[in-house]
Design an enzyme around this catalytic site. Structure first.
Site, PDB file in Angstrom:
ATOM      1  N   PRO A  77      53.802  72.472  83.601  1.00 56.55           N
ATOM      2  CA  PRO A  77      54.312  73.636  83.343  1.00 56.55           C
ATOM      3  C   PRO A  77      54.389  73.481  81.655  1.00 56.55           C
ATOM      4  CG  PRO A  77      55.403  72.731  85.255  1.00 56.55           C
ATOM      5  CD  PRO A  77      54.110  71.237  84.856  1.00 56.55           C
ATOM      6  N   CYS A  78      54.632  75.025  81.344  1.00 55.06           N
ATOM      7  CA  CYS A  78      54.069  74.708  80.239  1.00 55.06           C
ATOM      8  C   CYS A  78      55.999  74.570  78.601  1.00 55.06           C
ATOM      9  CB  CYS A  78      53.535  75.563  79.289  1.00 55.06           C
ATOM     10  SG  CYS A  78      51.899  76.653  79.512  1.00 55.06           S
ATOM     11  N   PRO A  79      56.567  75.182  79.159  1.00 60.39           N
ATOM     12  CA  PRO A  79      57.873  75.444  78.432  1.00 60.39           C
ATOM     13  C   PRO A  79      58.325  73.913  77.679  1.00 60.39           C
ATOM     14  CG  PRO A  79      58.341  76.205  81.014  1.00 60.39           C
ATOM     15  CD  PRO A  79      56.898  75.715  80.734  1.00 60.39           C
TER      16      PRO A  79
END
Length: 414
Positions: A77-79
């Site tokens: 995940p990037c967030p």
């Protein structure tokens, strides 16, 4: 030459998967949280084993059954690292980067490849990166980070991605990063045939306006609205190319559409800009789901370019290269991690031989406190002291807040 096998975590709709397949890897397993993205994987590769669910859930898959795999790969995940978010890093319940690194101690892959957003390369995460490099070194790997632009690998889009590659010490001397071959095609040249496919007589005129590469395509998340082409700045860049970024079209402009019309892109157009052949890779779900799958993917040509270099390293192709010392991302972390007692700023300064100013040391200390427990005290002379504590990231702890978050927010996590 025997087949090389990969386990891919957070596989999404298969951008990285397809690229690695084209590079020469066979998938032993792909794990994905989103059911529609997993359905896309199964739709295109029915012979692959695809597990659906939280990749860190032992009921979804057992990493110990894939020991000694050739490659562990994923787009975690990037967030937690995105400049568009709060950049919570190790404090973000969605962060799986450190957990993926720990898998190397369980699975013992010959190589690891993880990709994420450019934000992870920022000074804010220097200590996080340093922890990753040091941990991989402890596990017997030589690791390196590189910021790569998709436009350097035949993708007509900016899309910077920060990539980590780690290899066993036997294989690492044979690895080198892929050489850039900047794309020569504009958005208009790439999409003109699709834009004309529904009879629009002015597609060629539109293509002449779309005379540059695309800004970064943003897939978005389940928490935020429908499909569109990104934040305000990106929409302005699209508008300059004659594209309406406020949504995604169901089909190309029909015959009779005016010459000066600004069309929206279709999912198929976005897929092509991401490096897919939209006729050979199909996407499951409705338009918004398809767009998110496409927009959040790692472009297949970029994955292919890196994958080929990993294949070459694992096959010991070419002459081994001299291993240079890995760059230090956070000097203060390295000093505090090796200290057996709390240190003052002056003591840190002395131990790094003045490589940073005292002001720079304070900045790095600030970065450290965001991802690590930092124990602050006071020396006998009244100076502030610092002792590095626990890394806050999720690495598999049974009592980590991530478990509660995922239970409550499962339907909105993407």
């Amino acid at each position: 030459m025997t087949s090389l096998r990969v386990v891919e975590i957070c596989a999404g709709a298969g951008g990285q998967a397809l690229g690695l397949e084209l590079a020469g890897f066979d998938h032993a397993l792909a794990v994905e949280l989103d059911p529609k993205a997993a359905e896309t994987l199964k739709l295109n590769r029915p012979d692959w084993e695809v597990r659906v669910g939280d990749v860190a859930d032992p009921e979804v898959w057992d990493p110990t059954k894939f020991r000694d795999i050739d490659l562990l790969a994923g787009g975690v995940p990037c967030p937690p690292f995105s400049i568009a978010g709060k950049q919570l890093g190790a404090n973000d319940e969605r962060d799986l980067f450190a957990w993926a690194v720990e898998l190397c101690g369980i699975m013992r892959p010959r190589a690891l490849m993880l990709e994420n957003v450019r934000g992870l390369s920022a000074p804010r995460f220097s200590a996080y990166r340093q922890h990753v490099l040091d941990r991989l070194n402890e596990l017997g790997y030589v690791a390196d980070w590189r910021l790569l632009q998709a436009s350097d690998f035949d993708v007509p889009q900016l899309r910077p991605r920060f990539v980590l590659v780690a290899l066993s010490k036997d294989d690492a001397p044979y690895f080198s990063w892929p050489e850039a071959t900047p794309v020569q095609r504009t958005v208009g040249e790439e999409l003109v045939d699709l834009m004309a496919s529904n009879g629009w007589e002015h597609a060629e005129h539109w293509a002449s306006r779309a005379d540059r590469i695309a800004p970064t395509i943003v897939g978005g998340s389940k928490k935020h609205g429908g499909a569109d082409l990104g934040p305000t700045r990106a929409k302005r860049a699209w508008a300059e190319m004659g594209v309406d970024g406020l949504g995604v079209a169901d089909e190309p402009p029909p015959a009779g559409t005016p010459k000066g019309y600004n069309p929206k892109l279709t999912v198929e157009m976005v897929a092509r800009l991401q490096g897919w052949d939209e006729k050979k890779w199909l996407f499951a779900g409705r338009k918004t789901s398809k767009y998110r799958q496409v927009g959040n993917a790692f472009p297949p040509p970029v994955a292919k370019a890196i994958g080929r270099q990993i294949v070459a390293a694992l096959n010991h192709e070419g002459e081994p290269r001299l291993q240079t010392e890995t760059a230090t991302h956070n000097e203060v972390y390295r000093v505090l991690r090796g200290a057996d007692a709390p240190l003052t700023t002056d003591q840190i300064y002395e131990r790094i031989n003045g490589a940073l100013t005292r002001e720079e040391i304070k900045i790095q200390l600030k970065h450290l406190t965001r991802d690590f427990d930092m124990h602050e005290g006071e020396s006998a002379s009244g100076e502030a002291t610092y002792r590095l504590g626990t890394f806050r990231a999720f690495i598999g702890q049974d009592d980590h807040i991530r478990h509660e978050y995922l239970t409550q927010m499962r339907s909105k996590v993407s």
